[in-house]
Design a protein around this motif. Sequence first.
Motif, mmCIF file in Angstrom:
data_model
loop_
_atom_site.group_PDB
_atom_site.id
_atom_site.type_symbol
_atom_site.label_atom_id
_atom_site.label_comp_id
_atom_site.label_asym_id
_atom_site.label_seq_id
_atom_site.Cartn_x
_atom_site.Cartn_y
_atom_site.Cartn_z
ATOM 1 N N SER A 138 5.361 15.465 11.316
ATOM 2 C CA SER A 138 5.671 14.980 9.970
ATOM 3 C C SER A 138 5.394 13.478 9.858
ATOM 4 O O SER A 138 4.929 13.002 8.825
ATOM 5 N N TYR A 139 5.665 12.730 10.922
ATOM 6 C CA TYR A 139 5.371 11.296 10.907
ATOM 7 C C TYR A 139 3.869 11.057 10.831
ATOM 8 O O TYR A 139 3.398 10.223 10.060
ATOM 9 N N GLN A 189 2.712 11.831 7.356
ATOM 10 C CA GLN A 189 3.108 10.754 6.447
ATOM 11 C C GLN A 189 2.147 9.575 6.575
ATOM 12 O O GLN A 189 1.716 9.017 5.569
ATOM 13 N N GLN A 210 -0.281 8.164 3.634
ATOM 14 C CA GLN A 210 -0.243 6.775 3.203
ATOM 15 C C GLN A 210 -1.622 6.136 3.305
ATOM 16 O O GLN A 210 -2.015 5.363 2.441
ATOM 17 N N ASN A 219 4.355 8.152 -0.564
ATOM 18 C CA ASN A 219 4.996 9.342 -0.024
ATOM 19 C C ASN A 219 5.956 8.932 1.077
ATOM 20 O O ASN A 219 5.582 8.715 2.205
ATOM 21 N N THR A 220 7.247 8.857 0.729
ATOM 22 C CA THR A 220 8.233 8.449 1.725
ATOM 23 C C THR A 220 8.950 9.638 2.334
ATOM 24 O O THR A 220 9.728 9.479 3.236
ATOM 25 N N PRO A 266 8.267 12.683 4.489
ATOM 26 C CA PRO A 266 7.216 13.322 5.268
ATOM 27 C C PRO A 266 7.283 14.839 5.298
ATOM 28 O O PRO A 266 6.308 15.485 5.584
ATOM 29 N N PRO A 281 5.007 16.463 1.530
ATOM 30 C CA PRO A 281 3.934 15.582 1.105
ATOM 31 C C PRO A 281 3.523 15.870 -0.326
ATOM 32 O O PRO A 281 3.629 17.001 -0.801
#
Length: 166
Positions: free
Chosen positions: A46-47, A50, A54, A63-64, A66, A69
């Motif tokens: 997920s990180y 993300q 970005q 998108n904060t 993760p 999305p």
Amino acid sequence: MKGYVKLAGITFIIGSSITIGAILNTPAAGAGTTPGTTDDPVVTKSYVDQQIQQALNGGSGENTNPTNPTQPSQGADEVKNVALKPGKILIADAGTEFIVRSGNAVIYTEVSSGVADLTDGKDLLNGQAAPKNHLLSFPREGRGIQVKEGQTSNLIVMVRGGYTIK
């Protein structure tokens, strides 16, 4: 005696090779770190997703979350069903695609070149019938389709991209 000299020589070569190998067997810089530490962090999918999102958004950080999305906007990829009345012309913007679903349509162009029928791999010129359920590509503006003369019912067309009705 010659046998002892050969045996001593071979023993010396093997012993020297082992000693040199042990001396040169030092770990590479950074290879001794443990995964999960600050020197070698473990990241989640997920990180990574993300960070990719970005980067695709120009680094804006929109998108904060993760785990959820943002979906790309439909915009130009949105398919619309358009009903075209007899006597009207559906003019495509450059790069637009049509699929005639019902009714009889003919190609309309203001120039001598035509419209690409991607299903059959041929060009359709002004006045030619536009086949049903074929993907038609309009490379430039000023080209489109219209209801065939004599047809009284509407023409149903799936459109992806920009268009105007004249």
